[in-house]
Design a protein around this motif. Structure first.
Motif, PDB file in Angstrom:
ATOM      1  N   SER A 120     -87.632 -41.646 -31.405  1.00 52.58           N
ATOM      2  CA  SER A 120     -86.589 -40.761 -30.875  1.00 52.58           C
ATOM      3  C   SER A 120     -87.018 -39.308 -30.817  1.00 52.58           C
ATOM      4  O   SER A 120     -86.261 -38.457 -30.323  1.00 52.58           O
ATOM      5  N   LYS A 121     -88.234 -38.993 -31.288  1.00 56.07           N
ATOM      6  CA  LYS A 121     -88.668 -37.601 -31.304  1.00 56.07           C
ATOM      7  C   LYS A 121     -90.175 -37.548 -31.165  1.00 56.07           C
ATOM      8  O   LYS A 121     -90.897 -38.309 -31.814  1.00 56.07           O
ATOM      9  N   THR A 145     -93.661 -34.706 -30.382  1.00 54.51           N
ATOM     10  CA  THR A 145     -94.140 -33.324 -30.377  1.00 54.51           C
ATOM     11  C   THR A 145     -94.940 -33.078 -29.112  1.00 54.51           C
ATOM     12  O   THR A 145     -95.793 -33.884 -28.722  1.00 54.51           O
ATOM     13  N   TYR A 148     -90.675 -29.920 -30.933  1.00 53.32           N
ATOM     14  CA  TYR A 148     -90.116 -31.267 -30.995  1.00 53.32           C
ATOM     15  C   TYR A 148     -89.257 -31.519 -29.759  1.00 53.32           C
ATOM     16  O   TYR A 148     -88.439 -30.673 -29.370  1.00 53.32           O
ATOM     17  N   THR A 152     -86.622 -34.403 -28.320  1.00 50.97           N
ATOM     18  CA  THR A 152     -85.842 -35.582 -28.691  1.00 50.97           C
ATOM     19  C   THR A 152     -85.547 -36.437 -27.466  1.00 50.97           C
ATOM     20  O   THR A 152     -85.736 -36.003 -26.323  1.00 50.97           O
ATOM     21  N   ASN A 153     -85.083 -37.644 -27.703  1.00 48.52           N
ATOM     22  CA  ASN A 153     -84.850 -38.586 -26.613  1.00 48.52           C
ATOM     23  C   ASN A 153     -83.695 -38.165 -25.712  1.00 48.52           C
ATOM     24  O   ASN A 153     -83.589 -38.628 -24.578  1.00 48.52           O
ATOM     25  N   HIS A 186     -83.187 -32.542 -26.115  1.00 50.43           N
ATOM     26  CA  HIS A 186     -83.160 -31.332 -26.935  1.00 50.43           C
ATOM     27  C   HIS A 186     -84.579 -30.950 -27.365  1.00 50.43           C
ATOM     28  O   HIS A 186     -85.353 -31.809 -27.797  1.00 50.43           O
TER      29      HIS A 186
END
Length: 464
Positions: A127-128, A130, A159, A161-162, A165
């Motif tokens: 879900s995250k 870099t 980072y 996110t899915n 963000h």
């Protein structure tokens, strides 16, 4: 849609060209074409299957990377919301002369890229990720009060996110302007401002917000700042005024950082030694006034105090406004100089009292009579009744025997110069001795008052 195939309510953006291009090249191009899907909501869905087994395929994000030069919005009339937070990890230097504060911050920026989206279930619960900041659009947030070029290290990552963000953390060494008031040094508190704003995007394009509450920022900063340096963090407040430049309106967040100096170093190295020297100078009044050792002792103390000030000058702040410590040192030095001058003066008076005195000037006799007489400005007859020839102190050194001066009347010329008082030389000697003791008592009490006031002031300032 022309050039696309309908697939589960969407349109395939890139055609699979493995049938058109022969060999391995066609297979690679087909693989890249299957990575992006555009739904009717105008968002991209990244095909991340196989990321958990073969690693992240850079080609899956290439379309996003190609848009890094543009603000990531679907509707360009909608402003991008950028949330800000920071952690004050160190207060490195406060330059009172240049009015600068040097601090170290960890800045955190969060915003949303609507073109980034993937399903974590298809990616092995990833879900995250870099991503290097060189491949992303970054908001141009800067500190208005900064007086130094941004020295952010290269090659930082953010980072992603899915749900699109982006969380970007970067370290910053900030040298900012701060209006410093050093009058109460070393018990001073300073309030410095850190204003975060954009120099390019107006409120129509970018809005600033808080990623977390101010009290959380304060608590985090206090937990991280564990160095026992010269300054400590008291608190942080914020304000969100708009900045109007011509017809443009910019959003900004102002943080008011309150810091306080730890005074222990300066109290021990500056105030305590100075107070000891003043106390020793005050105790020197217990030396006999007629002693020949008092004046050299005070001269030695005065020279030692000047050497002390020269050695400790590097600890004092160099600013346009003099600090209270400098005023205190100036008062101490003045008091010691006045004390030395008073010692020289009374030594001269006592020398006159133990030798054949010259005629007294007209201005000096009323002064001695007023300050040394038990009945100030009393008539001469009353003074004669209370001061007899037997008051000559026998402990005063001098070549003359007391009997040689007792009862000796002044000549006509001396009586005229002595204000026609009719006093004998013994009575004038007693007058000089009493005046000298009165001056000693007055200065000694002034020393005690000065020391008491200084100690009370230090205690009050330290506890407030």
């Amino acid at each position: 849609m022309e050039g696309g195939w309908p697939v589960e309510g969407g349109v395939l953006l890139c055609l699979t060209v493995s049938l058109l291009l022969p060999g391995k090249m066609g297979q690679e191009q087909g693989k890249m074409g299957m990575l992006f899907w555009a739904k009717r909501s105008n968002t991209f869905t990244i095909n991340c299957s196989g990321f958990d087994q073969h690693g992240v395929d850079p080609a899956a994000f290439q379309t996003i990377f190609n848009q890094k030069d543009f603000r990531p919005v679907i509707n360009y009339s909608i402003p991008t919301q950028v949330n800000i937070s920071f952690t004050l990890s160190a207060i490195l230097e406060v330059d009172e002369q240049l009015q600068l504060l040097t601090s170290f911050l960890w800045l955190k920026l969060i915003w949303n890229n609507p073109f980034i989206s993937w399903d974590p279930e298809e990616c092995g619960a990833i879900s995250k990720l870099t991503v290097t900041t060189e491949n992303l659009w970054l908001p141009d947030i800067f500190i208005v009060e900064s007086m130094d070029v941004d020295q952010t290290p290269e090659g930082l990552s953010a980072y992603v996110t899915n749900d699109g963000h982006i969380v970007y953390n970067k370290p910053m060494r900030v040298t900012s302007i701060c209006s410093l008031d050093i009058f109460y040094f070393p018990f001073d508190q300073q309030n410095c401002i850190l204003t975060f704003s954009s120099f390019l995007y107006t409120v129509e394009n970018m809005l600033l917000g808080m990623e977390k509450e101010v009290w959380e920022t304060v608590d985090t900063s206090r937990d991280i700042v564990r160095t026992q340096g010269e300054w400590e963090l008291l608190g942080i407040n914020k304000a969100t005024p708009k900045l109007s430049v011509g017809s443009s309106l910019f959003d900004r967040i102002m943080f008011y950082v309150a810091i306080r100096r730890r005074p222990s170093l300066y109290v021990i190295n500056l105030l305590v030694p100075s107070s000891f020297l003043i106390a020793i100078d005050a105790l020197s009044f217990y030396l006999p006034a007629e002693s020949r050792n008092r004046a050299p002792f005070k001269i030695t103390l005065l020279l030692g105090y000047n050497v002390f000030l020269l050695m400790m000058n590097k600890l004092l702040p160099a600013g346009g406004t003099p600090s209270s410590v400098r005023v205190y040192f100036a008062l101490c030095l003045s008091l010691m100089a006045v004390s030395l001058l008073e010692t020289i003066f009374i030594t001269y008076l006592l020398h006159l009292a133990t030798s054949q005195p010259p005629p007294m000037p007209r201005w000096l006799h009323p002064l001695l009579l007023y300050w040394a007489s038990p009945r100030k400005c009393c008539p001469t007859a009353l003074w004669k009744e209370n001061v007899g020839p037997g008051l000559m102190p026998t402990h005063l050194p001098g070549p003359k025997e007391p009997g040689q001066l007792v009862g000796k009347e002044l000549g006509p010329r001396e009586a005229e110069l002595n204000g026609a008082s009719g006093l004998t030389s013994t009575q004038l000697a007693d007058l000089r001795v009493q005046f000298s003791h009165m001056m000693d008592t007055f200065l000694f009490r002034l020393y005690l008052l000065f020391l008491d006031s200084s100690i009370i002031t230090v205690i009050v300032l330290w506890n407030t």
